[in-house]
Design a protein around this motif. Structure first.
Motif, PDB file in Angstrom:
ATOM      1  N   GLN A  49      39.731 -19.971 -18.764  1.00  0.00           N
ATOM      2  CA  GLN A  49      40.999 -19.828 -19.484  1.00  0.00           C
ATOM      3  C   GLN A  49      40.768 -19.484 -20.951  1.00  0.00           C
ATOM      4  O   GLN A  49      41.514 -18.703 -21.549  1.00  0.00           O
ATOM      5  CB  GLN A  49      41.816 -21.115 -19.380  1.00  0.00           C
ATOM      6  N   HIS A  53      42.454 -16.129 -22.409  1.00  0.00           N
ATOM      7  CA  HIS A  53      43.479 -16.121 -23.463  1.00  0.00           C
ATOM      8  C   HIS A  53      42.934 -15.684 -24.816  1.00  0.00           C
ATOM      9  O   HIS A  53      43.683 -15.661 -25.793  1.00  0.00           O
ATOM     10  CB  HIS A  53      44.087 -17.524 -23.595  1.00  0.00           C
ATOM     11  N   SER A  55      42.021 -13.602 -27.947  1.00  0.00           N
ATOM     12  CA  SER A  55      42.762 -12.463 -28.516  1.00  0.00           C
ATOM     13  C   SER A  55      41.998 -11.152 -28.354  1.00  0.00           C
ATOM     14  O   SER A  55      42.605 -10.091 -28.146  1.00  0.00           O
ATOM     15  CB  SER A  55      43.064 -12.718 -29.996  1.00  0.00           C
ATOM     16  N   SER A  58      42.642  -9.946 -24.885  1.00  0.00           N
ATOM     17  CA  SER A  58      44.007  -9.414 -24.784  1.00  0.00           C
ATOM     18  C   SER A  58      44.096  -8.001 -25.342  1.00  0.00           C
ATOM     19  O   SER A  58      44.796  -7.142 -24.791  1.00  0.00           O
ATOM     20  CB  SER A  58      44.988 -10.332 -25.532  1.00  0.00           C
ATOM     21  N   ARG A  64      45.495  -8.417 -17.600  1.00  0.00           N
ATOM     22  CA  ARG A  64      44.787  -9.680 -17.390  1.00  0.00           C
ATOM     23  C   ARG A  64      45.399 -10.341 -16.168  1.00  0.00           C
ATOM     24  O   ARG A  64      46.610 -10.585 -16.122  1.00  0.00           O
ATOM     25  CB  ARG A  64      44.914 -10.590 -18.610  1.00  0.00           C
ATOM     26  N   LYS A 319      49.298 -18.624 -18.992  1.00  0.00           N
ATOM     27  CA  LYS A 319      49.943 -17.750 -19.962  1.00  0.00           C
ATOM     28  C   LYS A 319      51.461 -17.828 -19.766  1.00  0.00           C
ATOM     29  O   LYS A 319      51.946 -18.027 -18.638  1.00  0.00           O
ATOM     30  CB  LYS A 319      49.444 -16.319 -19.814  1.00  0.00           C
ATOM     31  N   ASP A 326      56.331 -21.562 -21.354  1.00  0.00           N
ATOM     32  CA  ASP A 326      55.023 -21.972 -20.867  1.00  0.00           C
ATOM     33  C   ASP A 326      55.055 -22.276 -19.374  1.00  0.00           C
ATOM     34  O   ASP A 326      55.995 -22.909 -18.873  1.00  0.00           O
ATOM     35  CB  ASP A 326      54.532 -23.213 -21.618  1.00  0.00           C
TER      36      ASP A 326
END
Length: 462
Positions: A49, A53, A55, A58, A64, A319, A326
């Motif tokens: 995770q 997640h 950056s 991303s 993803r 995510k 959330d």
């Protein structure tokens, strides 16, 4: 030399080969498969995770994708879950051939990072087929696998893979002690009792430096008197050096244990919102007002319970959805333990069934299966339906179903393509929680006013 990125996770600095996925050039012809393996409770999912997640991840990848695999290592289940992950606003065709087409169309020419979490089974033919399907994406795409099995991690390698499986190690002593103190002392506390710290040193050694065990034991000792720290430090390893699942069974408070056990009703890949689960707990009377604090609301108590389960990594955060809300899911090991604790009261139906064991109070039904009503359904306190559609449900089925559920407290029929809410819903006199969101109906029947005990109704997209 590829640059490595230092990541902080579970009280340790982890210099992991996984971060090579941040640096592989776009013109690389390698589809990297990176396997993380290690014993239960080490934090494999948490590490995945952290990368997922990040950056940089991303920004680098077009897609993803996260899939909870568990024992369902077959091509249909894997492709369906990947496609569902991509198509959040529509339901994909359940036909395997169309799923293949849909997968290829949606990743064609795109870079992606795909996490296959908690792989418990393996089939080389299935693996080869999946890699062929995924090969239409950009060649610098990445697959991250988490598993408890070193043998399985090694089997995941393929001819294009250059990254060796990564064994997630135990904590070093200093990191283990830092993690314990983080859980056992108040945030920002500077005046730590040296005697308590010494007890903590013994405790982390007895925990064999397993992060999840250290977090759980540490959090249980926060604000406890010194003699309890001493007792824990001097007790034998066997008294608390157990798998996380055993810790859940023996050390959760009884009030929290009921909330935790209820989560057994969720399938392994089920995601949920925090407030939804808390409201279900309240509807089932699992949360009660404390006698010593009347100012604390049931919702506040539910949030405290949820936070404890999340802090202990029994519930993990995913995510957010497209609206920024959330999402959460159960960790696999904690879901398995919840099921062992609630197996006499909770049941998940994926196929046609004609008999529900006596004592079942909470039922999750897969709408793609055949619904055959039985007399024992009358005892249900929860009825949740997932996947598929209710379009084939006739008025007779609704009448038979709702007329029998006299004691039902929780009804969840969200995202089932329902265009009409049946009037028979008014017969559910004890209903406290109703979720009809993400359906097509434009109005509610007048009988809804008969639900005088209803506490929460969810009628729109969350």
């Amino acid at each position: 030399m590829q640059q490595l990125k230092i990541m902080w996770m579970e009280g340790r600095r982890t210099n992991v080969k996984i971060v090579e996925l941040l640096q592989v050039p776009d013109d690389s012809d390698k589809l990297l498969v990176i396997s993380i393996y290690g014993m239960e409770g080490l934090g494999k999912t948490n590490l995945a995770q952290l990368v997922f997640h990040d950056s940089d991840v991303s920004n680098q990848f077009n897609l993803r994708l996260w899939v909870d695999v568990n024992n369902e290592f077959n091509i249909y289940s894997l492709v369906l879950k990947i496609v569902q992950n991509m198509m959040t606003n529509e339901k994909p065709s359940l036909d395997l051939e169309n799923l293949h087409i849909c997968l290829r169309r949606n990743i064609q020419g795109l870079s992606y990072v795909l996490v296959l979490d908690n792989v418990l089974a393996f089939d080389s033919e299935v693996w080869g087929t999946l890699l062929d399907l995924l090969s239409v994406g950009k060649c610098n795409s990445k697959i991250i696998v988490t598993t408890c099995s070193e043998e399985l991690a090694n089997q995941m390698e393929h001819v294009k893979c250059t990254v060796q499986p990564y064994k997630l190690p135990l904590l070093h002593f200093k990191d283990a002690l830092d993690l314990f103190e983080q859980e056992a002392f108040q945030p920002g506390q500077t005046d730590k009792d040296q005697e308590l710290i010494n007890f903590g040193k013994k405790i982390v050694k007895n925990c064999d430096y397993v992060p999840h065990t250290i977090k759980f034991v540490g959090s249980k000792l926060r604000d406890k008197p010194k003699h309890e720290w001493k007792d824990k430090a001097s007790s034998s390893k066997d008294s608390y050096l157990q798998t996380p699942s055993k810790l859940i069974e023996h050390q959760l408070p009884s009030s929290l244990k009921r909330c935790f056990a209820y989560c057994a009703i969720f399938p392994p890949d089920h995601v949920f919102y925090k407030n939804q689960l808390i409201n279900i707990w309240i509807a089932q009377s699992f949360i009660r007002q404390p006698s010593d604090d009347k100012d604390l609301s049931l919702e506040d108590i539910g949030k405290q319970n949820f936070m404890k389960l999340q802090n202990w990594s029994f519930i993990i955060k995913l995510k957010p959805d497209e609206q920024g809300n959330d999402l959460f899911k159960m960790q696999t090991f904690s879901l398995n333990q919840a099921r062992s604790m609630a197996e006499s009261e909770t049941m998940v139906i994926k196929d046609s069934i004609t008999d529900i064991p006596n004592g079942i109070y909470h039922l999750l039904f897969d709408a793609r299966s055949t619904l055959k009503l039985v007399d024992l359904i009358a005892k249900l306190r929860s009825f949740l339906m997932v996947h598929g559609s209710t379009k084939d449900f006739t008025k007779i089925i609704y009448h038979q179903l709702f007329s029998r559920l006299k004691y039902l407290r929780v009804l969840d029929l969200h995202a089932l393509e329902m265009d009409v809410v049946p009037k028979y819903i008014g017969s559910l006199k004890n209903l406290r929680y109703l979720n009809l969101s993400k359906n097509y109906f434009m109005s509610l029947p007048n009988s809804i006013t008969k639900l005088t005990k209803l506490q929460v109704s969810i009628l729109s997209i969350l």
